[in-house]
Scaffold this motif. Structure first.
Motif, mmCIF file in Angstrom:
data_model
loop_
_atom_site.group_PDB
_atom_site.id
_atom_site.type_symbol
_atom_site.label_atom_id
_atom_site.label_comp_id
_atom_site.label_asym_id
_atom_site.label_seq_id
_atom_site.Cartn_x
_atom_site.Cartn_y
_atom_site.Cartn_z
ATOM 1 N N CYS A 94 7.266 2.437 7.853
ATOM 2 C CA CYS A 94 8.619 2.424 7.299
ATOM 3 C C CYS A 94 9.285 1.125 7.721
ATOM 4 C CB CYS A 94 9.427 3.597 7.828
ATOM 5 S SG CYS A 94 8.613 5.198 7.635
ATOM 6 N N LYS A 95 9.655 0.326 6.748
ATOM 7 C CA LYS A 95 10.327 -0.928 7.056
ATOM 8 C C LYS A 95 11.176 -1.347 5.872
ATOM 9 C CE LYS A 95 9.797 -5.442 9.079
ATOM 10 N NZ LYS A 95 11.008 -5.413 9.861
ATOM 11 N N ASP A 96 12.377 -1.769 6.184
ATOM 12 C CA ASP A 96 13.306 -2.293 5.187
ATOM 13 C C ASP A 96 13.519 -1.301 4.050
ATOM 14 O OD1 ASP A 96 13.508 -4.606 6.748
ATOM 15 O OD2 ASP A 96 11.804 -5.520 5.728
ATOM 16 N N ASP A 97 12.969 -1.597 2.896
ATOM 17 C CA ASP A 97 13.273 -0.797 1.717
ATOM 18 C C ASP A 97 12.105 0.024 1.201
ATOM 19 O OD1 ASP A 97 11.722 -2.917 0.890
ATOM 20 O OD2 ASP A 97 12.880 -3.296 -0.924
ATOM 21 N N ARG A 98 11.059 0.213 2.018
ATOM 22 C CA ARG A 98 9.912 0.964 1.504
ATOM 23 C C ARG A 98 9.127 1.699 2.571
ATOM 24 N NH1 ARG A 98 6.472 -3.194 -1.637
ATOM 25 N NH2 ARG A 98 8.574 -3.601 -2.277
ATOM 26 N N TYR A 99 8.384 2.683 2.065
ATOM 27 C CA TYR A 99 7.366 3.407 2.834
ATOM 28 C C TYR A 99 6.028 2.948 2.289
ATOM 29 C CZ TYR A 99 11.179 6.812 3.468
ATOM 30 O OH TYR A 99 12.371 7.435 3.752
ATOM 31 N N TRP A 100 5.011 2.845 3.132
ATOM 32 C CA TRP A 100 3.667 2.621 2.615
ATOM 33 C C TRP A 100 2.648 3.295 3.507
ATOM 34 C CZ3 TRP A 100 6.340 -1.087 5.195
ATOM 35 C CH2 TRP A 100 5.692 -1.840 6.160
ATOM 36 N N TRP A 101 1.543 3.733 2.881
ATOM 37 C CA TRP A 101 0.499 4.480 3.580
ATOM 38 C C TRP A 101 -0.836 4.218 2.911
ATOM 39 C CZ3 TRP A 101 4.211 6.288 0.375
ATOM 40 C CH2 TRP A 101 3.816 6.987 -0.745
ATOM 41 N N ARG A 102 -1.899 4.416 3.686
ATOM 42 C CA ARG A 102 -3.254 4.201 3.197
ATOM 43 C C ARG A 102 -3.687 5.406 2.353
ATOM 44 N NH1 ARG A 102 -8.555 2.657 6.815
ATOM 45 N NH2 ARG A 102 -10.032 2.962 5.138
ATOM 46 N N THR A 103 -4.267 5.118 1.182
ATOM 47 C CA THR A 103 -4.703 6.195 0.291
ATOM 48 C C THR A 103 -6.213 6.239 0.103
ATOM 49 O OG1 THR A 103 -4.441 4.804 -1.666
ATOM 50 C CG2 THR A 103 -2.548 6.172 -1.005
ATOM 51 N N GLY A 104 -6.905 5.241 0.581
ATOM 52 C CA GLY A 104 -8.356 5.247 0.400
ATOM 53 C C GLY A 104 -8.978 3.920 0.788
ATOM 54 N N TRP A 105 -10.187 3.728 0.291
ATOM 55 C CA TRP A 105 -10.982 2.542 0.611
ATOM 56 C C TRP A 105 -11.564 1.973 -0.677
ATOM 57 C CZ3 TRP A 105 -11.528 -0.688 4.481
ATOM 58 C CH2 TRP A 105 -12.634 -1.542 4.520
ATOM 59 N N ASP A 106 -11.425 0.668 -0.875
ATOM 60 C CA ASP A 106 -12.022 -0.028 -2.010
ATOM 61 C C ASP A 106 -13.342 -0.616 -1.537
ATOM 62 O OD1 ASP A 106 -12.829 -1.868 -3.973
ATOM 63 O OD2 ASP A 106 -10.757 -2.348 -4.517
ATOM 64 N N ALA A 107 -14.441 0.069 -1.863
ATOM 65 C CA ALA A 107 -15.763 -0.355 -1.385
ATOM 66 C C ALA A 107 -16.166 -1.704 -1.962
ATOM 67 C CB ALA A 107 -16.804 0.708 -1.745
ATOM 68 N N ARG A 108 -15.753 -1.977 -3.174
ATOM 69 C CA ARG A 108 -16.117 -3.251 -3.812
ATOM 70 C C ARG A 108 -15.457 -4.428 -3.097
ATOM 71 N NH1 ARG A 108 -14.184 -6.379 -8.141
ATOM 72 N NH2 ARG A 108 -12.445 -4.940 -8.430
ATOM 73 N N ARG A 109 -14.220 -4.267 -2.732
ATOM 74 C CA ARG A 109 -13.483 -5.352 -2.068
ATOM 75 C C ARG A 109 -13.520 -5.248 -0.550
ATOM 76 N NH1 ARG A 109 -8.340 -5.406 -6.096
ATOM 77 N NH2 ARG A 109 -9.367 -6.483 -7.803
ATOM 78 N N HIS A 110 -14.074 -4.147 -0.039
ATOM 79 C CA HIS A 110 -14.175 -3.930 1.411
ATOM 80 C C HIS A 110 -12.820 -3.982 2.106
ATOM 81 C CE1 HIS A 110 -18.495 -4.144 1.046
ATOM 82 N NE2 HIS A 110 -18.349 -5.261 0.343
ATOM 83 N N ARG A 111 -11.882 -3.212 1.554
ATOM 84 C CA ARG A 111 -10.554 -3.165 2.163
ATOM 85 C C ARG A 111 -9.847 -1.865 1.791
ATOM 86 N NH1 ARG A 111 -7.427 -7.802 -1.322
ATOM 87 N NH2 ARG A 111 -7.149 -6.566 -3.200
ATOM 88 N N PRO A 112 -8.859 -1.497 2.590
ATOM 89 C CA PRO A 112 -8.122 -0.266 2.301
ATOM 90 C C PRO A 112 -7.244 -0.413 1.059
ATOM 91 C CG PRO A 112 -7.330 -1.286 4.333
ATOM 92 C CD PRO A 112 -8.440 -2.126 3.834
ATOM 93 N N VAL A 113 -6.923 0.729 0.478
ATOM 94 C CA VAL A 113 -6.002 0.804 -0.652
ATOM 95 C C VAL A 113 -4.736 1.491 -0.142
ATOM 96 C CG1 VAL A 113 -5.633 1.765 -2.962
ATOM 97 C CG2 VAL A 113 -7.922 0.985 -2.276
ATOM 98 N N TYR A 114 -3.589 0.930 -0.483
ATOM 99 C CA TYR A 114 -2.316 1.472 -0.026
ATOM 100 C C TYR A 114 -1.449 1.897 -1.194
ATOM 101 C CZ TYR A 114 -3.436 -0.478 4.520
ATOM 102 O OH TYR A 114 -4.038 -0.753 5.715
ATOM 103 N N ALA A 115 -0.598 2.876 -0.941
ATOM 104 C CA ALA A 115 0.456 3.272 -1.867
ATOM 105 C C ALA A 115 1.779 2.936 -1.202
ATOM 106 C CB ALA A 115 0.378 4.766 -2.158
ATOM 107 N N TRP A 116 2.799 2.757 -2.007
ATOM 108 C CA TRP A 116 4.132 2.537 -1.441
ATOM 109 C C TRP A 116 5.158 3.246 -2.305
ATOM 110 C CZ3 TRP A 116 8.268 0.102 -3.799
ATOM 111 C CH2 TRP A 116 7.983 -0.601 -4.965
#
Length: 110
Positions: free
Chosen positions: A50-72
């Motif tokens: 939680c910071k400033d004007d948004r919430y964000w959290w991890r929703t999964g993993w992008d295996a092709r890009r080798h990085r987490p996927v986030y929602a906000w």
């Protein structure tokens, strides 16, 4: 408070509002604050930043890009953010159910 007399909403304020909205849905969460950022710890693998004007959290993993996927979600709409986070919470509880040690404890609202 700012010098003009208006109130300043902090990361802790928006985190607390989210915690309250999650609690209304039967989800117990903890709020942690520090360094200008607040965290809402919801479940194993589900922490909401939680910071400033948004919430964000991890929703999964992008295996092709080798990085987490986030929602906000905009912090001004804690009710809808809590609904979205609740869907992720249900998914993660299926993957990481409460242990026998925590069954009936504060962290298991069911």
């Amino acid at each position: 408070m700012t010098g003009s007399g208006s109130t300043s909403i902090t990361s802790l304020d928006i985190a607390e509002e989210l915690r309250i909205q999650l609690e209304r849905q039967g989800i117990v969460a903890d709020v942690h604050d520090g360094y200008g950022l607040a965290l809402v710890s919801v479940w194993v693998g589900l922490v909401v930043w939680c910071k400033d004007d948004r919430y964000w959290w991890r929703t999964g993993w992008d295996a092709r890009r080798h990085r987490p996927v986030y929602a906000w979600h905009p912090a001004g709409d804690a009710v809808q953010a809590a609904r979205r986070i609740a869907f992720r919470y249900v998914e993660l509880r299926e993957v990481h159910p409460p242990s026998e040690l925590t069954a009936g404890a504060r962290c298991d609202p069911a």
